[in-house]
Design a protein around this motif. Structure first.
Motif, short mmCIF file in Angstrom:
data_model
loop_
_atom_site.label_atom_id
_atom_site.label_comp_id
_atom_site.label_asym_id
_atom_site.label_seq_id
_atom_site.Cartn_x
_atom_site.Cartn_y
_atom_site.Cartn_z
N PHE A 1 29.20 49.93 33.04
CA PHE A 1 28.54 48.80 33.49
C PHE A 1 29.16 47.51 34.21
N THR A 2 30.38 47.98 34.52
CA THR A 2 31.42 47.12 35.21
C THR A 2 31.30 45.61 34.76
N THR A 3 31.46 45.47 33.52
CA THR A 3 31.68 43.98 32.96
C THR A 3 32.78 43.45 32.68
N GLY A 4 33.97 44.35 32.21
CA GLY A 4 35.34 43.93 32.26
C GLY A 4 35.70 43.38 30.93
N THR A 5 34.82 43.06 29.96
CA THR A 5 35.12 42.54 28.79
C THR A 5 35.55 43.74 27.86
N VAL A 6 36.47 43.37 26.76
CA VAL A 6 37.03 44.45 25.94
C VAL A 6 37.21 44.10 24.62
N ASN A 7 37.02 44.99 23.67
CA ASN A 7 37.15 44.69 22.05
C ASN A 7 38.05 45.42 21.44
N ASN A 8 38.88 46.04 22.35
CA ASN A 8 40.25 46.68 22.16
C ASN A 8 41.33 46.77 23.17
N SER B 1 49.44 54.58 35.43
CA SER B 1 48.20 54.26 35.32
C SER B 1 47.78 52.62 35.12
N GLN B 2 48.63 51.87 34.81
CA GLN B 2 48.57 50.50 34.69
C GLN B 2 48.27 49.90 35.86
N VAL B 3 48.96 50.42 36.80
CA VAL B 3 48.68 50.08 38.48
C VAL B 3 47.20 50.41 38.90
N LEU B 4 46.92 51.77 38.75
CA LEU B 4 45.77 52.43 38.98
C LEU B 4 44.73 51.49 38.61
N TYR B 5 44.73 51.30 37.23
CA TYR B 5 43.88 50.57 36.40
C TYR B 5 43.60 49.20 36.93
N GLU B 6 44.64 48.38 37.46
CA GLU B 6 44.33 47.13 37.97
C GLU B 6 43.61 46.93 39.19
N PHE B 7 44.13 47.77 40.23
CA PHE B 7 43.41 47.84 41.25
C PHE B 7 42.05 48.37 41.47
N SER B 8 41.87 49.49 40.45
CA SER B 8 40.49 50.03 40.28
C SER B 8 39.66 48.94 39.56
N SER B 9 40.12 48.08 38.68
CA SER B 9 39.25 47.11 37.95
C SER B 9 38.96 46.00 39.04
N ASN C 1 35.25 44.90 38.43
CA ASN C 1 35.00 45.01 36.67
C ASN C 1 35.82 43.85 35.88
N GLY C 2 37.14 43.61 36.24
CA GLY C 2 37.83 42.67 35.49
C GLY C 2 38.63 43.05 34.42
N SER C 3 38.32 44.11 33.89
CA SER C 3 39.12 44.62 32.42
C SER C 3 40.68 45.05 32.94
N GLY C 4 41.56 44.86 32.04
CA GLY C 4 42.91 45.39 32.21
C GLY C 4 43.43 46.29 31.45
N PHE C 5 44.29 47.14 31.68
CA PHE C 5 45.10 48.06 30.62
C PHE C 5 46.04 47.01 30.31
N GLU C 6 46.36 45.83 30.75
CA GLU C 6 47.25 44.90 30.37
C GLU C 6 48.78 45.60 30.27
#
Length: 571
Positions: free
Chosen positions: A353-360, A464-472, A477-482
Motif C-alpha cells: 500500500f506504499t506507505t513506508g512506515t515500519v514496525n520492524n 539489496s540495500q541499494v535496490l530497496y532505496e531507489f525502489s522505495s 513508498n519511503g521505507s528503507g532497508f536502512e
C-alpha cells in the motif's frame, strides 16, 4: 495466523462502506455529512476564491503541479529557517540544503523517505507545518488525480472535475475526520500528543536517557491514513511511543489499507452500468470492473504475504547450525510484542500500500522475506498509495487488453473505448519510467565512489540495500532497508530526483490517457469484445504483472536477495 486473519477480515468489512462513501464524494452525490461539510467547504472556496469550473486533463495536471510547487517552496524555507522560528523547544538547527531538498520532495510526493531522524532533525513547527501538513495535501493530491483519471475512463461526467474542489472535499470529508477518530484511539493507547520539550530520566542503571516528546499521535495517524509513511521518531512504528500495543498496530494497519482499497471499489462504482432486475433498478455492491482489479491486487498481496510469513518463520539456517533455537522464527530486528505474524503482515502491507512506515527493521529480514517488500515496490500496483496504485494497475489492465487484442487481430478496447497508438505510448511511458529510475540510479550508485561510500554491507545484501532505496523512492513508498549512510549529497540528490520523476511523470501521463479516452465515443459491445470483468481477465492481469516484473527486475533480484538466500541455505 489468527491475528493476520482478523486484521484482513476487518479490512474487508470496512473497505466496502468506505468505498461507497468515497464514491459519493467523488461523484458529488449526497452523504449523511453534507449539511455540515458543505458549509465548511463553501467557506474554504470563498476564502481561497476557488473557481469550481470543470477542467480538462491539461488544466487539471497544471493545477496539481502548481499547487504542489508552491507548497514545496514554502516548506523548503521552513526547514532551512526552523532554528530561528517558534515551537522549537529543543533548539534544533536548520536543515542542510540537500537534505532539505530531499525532505521537501519526499513529503510532497507522498514518499516520506527520511534521511534524518525526526526527533533530532525537526522542530515541532516543521513537524506540523511541513510534515503533517504535506501528509494531508500529498494524499489528497494523489486521490484527486485518481478520481479525475477514473472520471476520464468512466466517461460519465462532463469533464475530469476540478482539482481544487477535489482536494478540499477529500481533505475535509475523509482525511481530517478519520484522523481525529483514529488519532484519539492512538492517544488512548499511549501515543504522546504534547508541545512539551524532551524528557530526561534516570534509568534503573543510574544512567540518564532522553525521551523525545511532541505531537506524535497527530503525525502518526495521518502518516498511515494518507499512505505517507515516515515517522516522528527515527525508529518509526517499532517504537512504543509511535506504536504502543497490538491494538495500535492493527489500527495503523487498517488505516494504511482502507483508503487505497476503497479507491478500487470507488472506481468500480463509477464504471458500473445500472441494470434492471425484476422491474427495479439495482446496483451491485460494487462494480464488476472494480471487483476484477481488487481481486487481482488481493491475489498478488496474499502471495507476497505468504512468502514473507513462511520465510520469517523458517528463521536463519546459520543460527540453527550454531545451535541457537529458531522455534519463534527469525526474531532479529522485530519487536516481541508484535512477533513474526504482525511483523510479516506490517512489512507486506506497508510496501504493498506504499506507505513506508515500519514496525520492524527491514534490513534484518530473511532474504526472501526482504524480497517481498522489494518486489511489491517494484510492481507499485498492489493496491499502492492512495489512488496512485489503482492508476498503475489500470495501466497493466490496458496493457493486457492491448496484448490480447494483438493476438486475435482486433482493435483493443477497455471500458468501451478503443485503445490506440497514442494511449499505448503513454502507457509504455508510465510502465517504463519506474524500472528506469530504479535500475538506472542503482547502477549509478554501485559504479561511483559517492554511491559506494554509502553502502554498509558487502556482497548481495549491499546490492539489496541499494535496490530497496531507489525502489522505495521511485514508488513513493519511503521505507528503507536502512544500513545505508544515505544522508550525503549523492543519496539526497539522487533519491530526490527519483521521487520527483517517479511521482509526476506517471501522474501527468495517466491524466493524459484519461483525457484521451474521455474524448472518445463508446463502442458497442459485440461478440468479439474482450470482457474485463470476469475471472479470466483477473488471472490474465496477474500474469501480465508478474511477467512484466520478471522481464525488468529479475536479473537485479537474482543478484540481490535471491543470491543471498541461496548462499545462506545451500553454501
Amino acid at each position: 495466523m489468527l491475528q493476520i486473519t482478523l486484521t484482513l477480515a476487518i479490512f474487508i468489512l470496512a473497505v466496502i462502506p468506505m468505498g461507497k462513501y468515497m464514491y459519493h464524494i467523488a461523484a458529488k452525490k449526497k452523504t449523511f455529512a453534507d449539511p455540515f461539510f458543505d458549509r465548511v467547504d463553501n467557506g474554504i472556496y470563498k476564502i481561497c476564491r476557488i473557481d469550481r469550473k470543470g477542467m480538462n486533463w491539461r488544466t487539471y495536471a497544471l493545477s496539481l503541479l502548481m499547487a504542489n510547487a508552491v507548497m514545496v517552496f514554502v516548506g523548503y524555507l521552513v526547514l532551512r529557517l526552523q532554528h530561528g522560528l517558534f515551537l522549537n523547544p529543543n533548539g534544533i538547527d536548520g536543515m542542510e540544503p540537500t537534505l532539505s531538498f530531499n525532505t521537501i520532495i519526499s513529503f510532497m510526493t507522498n514518499t516520506n523517505l527520511q534521511h534524518y531522524s525526526g526527533e533530532s532533525g525537526l522542530s515541532y513547527l516543521s513537524q506540523m507545518l511541513v510534515i503533517i501538513f504535506m501528509m494531508f495535501t500529498s494524499a489528497a493530491s494523489g486521490y484527486a488525480a485518481c478520481m479525475a483519471f477514473c472520471r476520464g475512463l468512466a466517461g460519465k461526467s462532463k469533464d475530469l472535475g476540478n482539482f481544487y474542489e477535489d482536494m478540499v472535499r477529500i481533505t475535509t470529508r475523509i482525511l481530517i475526520p478519520w484522523s481525529l477518530i483514529f488519532g484519539l484511539v492512538l492517544i488512548w493507547q499511549g501515543c504522546p500528543e504534547t508541545f512539551g520539550s524532551n524528557i530526561t530520566v534516570e534509568t534503573i542503571h543510574g544512567k540518564l536517557q532522553d525521551f523525545a516528546m511532541g505531537p506524535i499521535a497527530a503525525l502518526e495517524i495521518i502518516k498511515h491514513l494518507g499512505t505517507n509513511g515516515g515517522g516522528f521518531l527515527g525508529a518509526n512504528s517499532s517504537t512504543p511511543f509511535e506504536n504502543p500495543t497490538v491494538i495500535t498496530d492493527i489500527v495503523e494497519l487498517i488505516s494504511m489499507m482502507i483508503l487505497p482499497g476503497a479507491c478500487v471499489l470507488t472506481f468500480g462504482k463509477m464504471c458500473q452500468e445500472r441494470r434492471k432486475e425484476e422491474g427495479k433498478t439495482k446496483e451491485p455492491l460494487f462494480g464488476k470492473q472494480g471487483r476484477t482489479i481488487f481481486a487481482a491486487m488481493s491475489v498478488i498481496f496474499l502471495i507476497g504475504l505468504t512468502l514473507c510469513f513462511v520465510s520469517e518463520k523458517a528463521g536463519n539456517p546459520v543460527l540453527e547450525t550454531a545451535g541457537i533455537s529458531q522455534d519463534m522464527g527469525s526474531m532479529e530486528g522485530k519487536e516481541v510484542r508484535f512477533g513474526i505474524d504482525q511483523s510479516a503482515l506490517f512489512t507486506t502491507v506497508t510496501t504493498s500500500f506504499t506507505t513506508g512506515t515500519v514496525n520492524n527493521m527491514h534490513d534484518t529480514l530473511t532474504p526472501l522475506g526482504g524480497l517481498v517488500p522489494l518486489l511489491h515496490m517494484m510492481l507499485n500496483c498492489v493496491f499502492g498509495g492512495k489512488g496512485v496504485g489503482l492508476m498503475n494497475m489500470l495501466m497493466y489492465a490496458v496493457l493486457a487488453v492491448f496484448i490480447c487484442g494483438l493476438m486475435v487481430g482486433r482493435t483493443p478496447e477497455y471500458l468501451g473505448k478503443k485503445i490506440e497508438g497514442k494511449e499505448m505510448k503513454l502507457v509504455a511511458l508510465v510502465l517504463i519510467v519506474h524500472p528506469l529510475l530504479i535500475l538506472g540510479f542503482s547502477a549509478l550508485a554501485v559504479s561511483t565512489q559517492a554511491g559506494l561510500e554509502g553502502i554498509s554491507n558487502p556482497g548481495f545484501h549491499g546490492l539489496s540495500q541499494v535496490l530497496y532505496e531507489f525502489s522505495s523512492a521511485s514508488a513513493n513508498n519511503g521505507s528503507g532497508f536502512e544500513g545505508l549512510s544515505d544522508n550525503s549529497y549523492f543519496w539526497n540528490i539522487t533519491t530526490g530526483l527519483a521521487m520527483f520523476f517517479g511521482r509526476y511523470i506517471a501522474i501527468i501521463a495517466q491524466l493524459a490517457i484519461a483525457g484521451s479516452l474521455f474524448a472518445k465515443k463508446k463502442t458497442k459491445v459485440s461478440v468479439g469484445t474482450m470482457r474485463t470483468d470476469n475471472t479470466i481477465f483477473t488471472i490474465l492481469l496477474i500474469f501480465i504483472v508478474y511477467i512484466f516484473a520478471a522481464l525488468t527486475f529479475f536479473p537485479a533480484l537474482a543478484l540481490g536477495p535471491m543470491a543471498e538466500h541461496l548462499t545462506l541455505w545451500f553454501s
